[in-house]
Design an enzyme around this catalytic site. Structure first.
Site, PDB file in Angstrom:
ATOM      1  N   ASP A 270       0.807  -1.229   0.000  1.00  0.00           N
ATOM      2  CA  ASP A 270       0.000   0.000   0.000  1.00  0.00           C
ATOM      3  C   ASP A 270       0.836   1.273   0.000  1.00  0.00           C
ATOM      4  O   ASP A 270       0.316   2.374   0.112  1.00  0.00           O
ATOM      5  CB  ASP A 270      -0.948   0.017   1.205  1.00  0.00           C
ATOM      6  CG  ASP A 270      -0.200   0.174   2.527  1.00  0.00           C
ATOM      7  OD1 ASP A 270       1.029  -0.041   2.542  1.00  0.00           O
ATOM      8  OD2 ASP A 270      -0.847   0.510   3.529  1.00  0.00           O
ATOM      9  N   ASN A 272       2.458   2.511   2.184  1.00  0.00           N
ATOM     10  CA  ASN A 272       2.246   3.206   3.461  1.00  0.00           C
ATOM     11  C   ASN A 272       1.033   4.139   3.451  1.00  0.00           C
ATOM     12  O   ASN A 272       0.975   5.112   4.202  1.00  0.00           O
ATOM     13  CB  ASN A 272       3.500   3.994   3.856  1.00  0.00           C
ATOM     14  CG  ASN A 272       3.752   3.951   5.344  1.00  0.00           C
ATOM     15  OD1 ASN A 272       3.188   3.125   6.050  1.00  0.00           O
ATOM     16  ND2 ASN A 272       4.590   4.839   5.824  1.00  0.00           N
ATOM     17  N   LEU A 292       9.872  -5.612  14.527  1.00  0.00           N
ATOM     18  CA  LEU A 292      11.233  -6.109  14.380  1.00  0.00           C
ATOM     19  C   LEU A 292      12.211  -5.093  14.964  1.00  0.00           C
ATOM     20  O   LEU A 292      12.008  -3.887  14.811  1.00  0.00           O
ATOM     21  CB  LEU A 292      11.558  -6.349  12.905  1.00  0.00           C
ATOM     22  CG  LEU A 292      10.759  -7.440  12.187  1.00  0.00           C
ATOM     23  CD1 LEU A 292      11.173  -7.505  10.722  1.00  0.00           C
ATOM     24  CD2 LEU A 292      10.955  -8.787  12.847  1.00  0.00           C
ATOM     25  N   VAL A 306       9.608   1.271   3.813  1.00  0.00           N
ATOM     26  CA  VAL A 306       8.607   0.228   3.981  1.00  0.00           C
ATOM     27  C   VAL A 306       9.168  -1.078   3.441  1.00  0.00           C
ATOM     28  O   VAL A 306       9.546  -1.160   2.275  1.00  0.00           O
ATOM     29  CB  VAL A 306       7.301   0.582   3.238  1.00  0.00           C
ATOM     30  CG1 VAL A 306       6.269  -0.516   3.443  1.00  0.00           C
ATOM     31  CG2 VAL A 306       6.758   1.921   3.727  1.00  0.00           C
ATOM     32  N   LEU A 307       9.214  -2.103   4.278  1.00  0.00           N
ATOM     33  CA  LEU A 307       9.713  -3.401   3.852  1.00  0.00           C
ATOM     34  C   LEU A 307       8.614  -4.179   3.146  1.00  0.00           C
ATOM     35  O   LEU A 307       7.446  -4.112   3.515  1.00  0.00           O
ATOM     36  CB  LEU A 307      10.200  -4.203   5.060  1.00  0.00           C
ATOM     37  CG  LEU A 307      11.396  -3.636   5.827  1.00  0.00           C
ATOM     38  CD1 LEU A 307      11.697  -4.509   7.038  1.00  0.00           C
ATOM     39  CD2 LEU A 307      12.618  -3.539   4.925  1.00  0.00           C
TER      40      LEU A 307
END
Length: 390
Positions: A270, A272, A292, A306-307
């Site tokens: 998305d 973010n 994490l 963003v991962l």
């Protein structure tokens, strides 16, 4: 086979694409001229996809033959030679991983679990859905060749009714052959109730909703038989395994991974847009959340905040092998590629190009399409080819 895609897409009324009849046709008739033109262009694009894929497969076969011949003759450039040798190494690892599965030698598997929550189909664009499907393919490939693979990966909210666009995309990926993977039409709330000893049923048959069955064609019905929910995989036990939703918005930091826990990754692309989406969903379902411990590493990335789903999964399996979060993150996204001296536009472009090529080569090699070969930067990754085995 050469395709003049631009000419075909911009074809006028004589193009073979027609506005469909019935409900979809009525919807299109109510569109503006611009919207109808855009819809017609999309329809023509869908028509030429099989031709493009066939042309791409032929180009890859030719490229593979050239590489094999050049490697044997010793005439390849250093870059091509390195890519060929890397692909051979990954293919060797893939065969060894497959041998272990077939022989029942899974002693090195990690006995916790990972869930990919796919309950966000309606929040993504078509392009994001395509990206999500690709990420699931990369995730599976990583797990199959991992030094310490995750024994159980569950994909929830996956069916023609629950996630229609993703289901359609995944039809090309042969997902039903993926080892260590389980696919549920049911959502996360069902999994939570099944793991609760006070509500779970010890023996339960796999159930596909009537709505899904009604929508299914002949081919789809055979795929529906591969959905295993709400049957919890044998390695996960009610009362023992606890759910943990991974969210960047969580207050608690994940210090280590436990085989008594099942880690949930939100299956959404998305950019973010939707803030606190996974955190909010977890809180609503009463599921613990954790982030994490990589905040300091993310701060060092000027172009990536963003991962992706497969990157989060890769960090988990690398941690299982290395036992160190910093080493795991560095293995997945090397910090050296984002050094201050390389923040130029050219450096960023080069970094993205190299990462894309590395990902595509590794992903394709892991599936063993051919013994030798690479996917070039300009090549479109064809899921039908890339994820055709197991």
């Amino acid at each position: 086979m050469d395709i003049d895609e631009e000419s075909y897409l911009n074809a006028g009324p004589s193009a073979p694409s027609k506005i469909p009849q019935g409900g979809e046709g009525d919807r299109l008739q109510g569109m503006s001229k611009k919207a109808m033109k855009r819809a017609a262009k999309q329809a023509r694009l869908e028509e030429i996809k099989p031709l493009k894929r066939a042309a791409e497969r032929e180009r890859r076969r030719q490229r593979t033959a050239q590489l094999a011949e050049g490697y044997a003759a010793g005439t390849l450039s250093e870059a091509d030679k390195e890519l060929v040798e890397r692909r051979r190494r990954v293919e060797k690892e893939r065969k060894e991983a497959q041998r272990r599965i077939e022989s029942g030698d899974q002693a090195n598997d990690w006995l916790g679990g990972v869930v990919i929550d796919l309950g966000f189909d309606d929040l993504m664009t078509d392009q994001e859905i395509a990206s999500m499907a690709q990420q699931l393919g990369y995730l599976y490939s990583s797990n199959r060749t991992a030094e310490k693979p995750v024994r159980t990966v569950i994909h929830t909210t996956f069916s023609p009714a629950a996630s229609p666009r993703l289901w359609q995309r995944m039809e090309n990926f042969n997902w039903h052959k993926w080892s260590r993977c389980h696919w549920w039409e049911q959502g996360l709330e069902t999994l939570k109730s099944q793991l609760d000893p006070s509500t779970s049923i010890l023996s339960v048959q796999s159930v596909v909703s009537k709505e899904t069955q009604d929508k299914a064609g002949i081919d789809t019905k055979s795929l529906l038989s591969r959905l295993t929910g709400p049957q919890v995989p044998v390695d996960l036990q009610a009362g023992k395994h606890k759910l943990v939703y991974l969210s960047a918005d969580a207050e608690d930091e994940l210090l280590s991974l436990s085989e008594d826990e099942i880690y949930i990754i939100g299956g959404i692309v998305d950019r973010n847009r939707h803030k606190n989406l996974c955190q909010g969903k977890a809180e609503q379902l009463g599921i613990r959340t954790a982030r994490l411990p990589i905040g300091t590493f993310l701060e060092m990335l000027p172009t990536r905040k963003v991962l992706t789903v497969n990157q989060v999964f890769d960090i988990l399996v690398k941690y299982l092998h290395l036992g160190d979060w910093a080493a795991a993150f560095e293995a997945v996204i090397p910090i050296r590629k984002y050094a201050p001296g390389r923040k130029t536009k050219r450096a960023k472009t080069e970094t993205k190009r190299n990462e894309k090529e590395e990902e595509e080569v590794e992903c394709t090699s892991a599936e063993g399409e051919e013994d030798i070969g690479v996917i070039e930067e300009s090549a479109e990754v064809d899921p039908e080819d890339v994820f055709s085995n197991q």
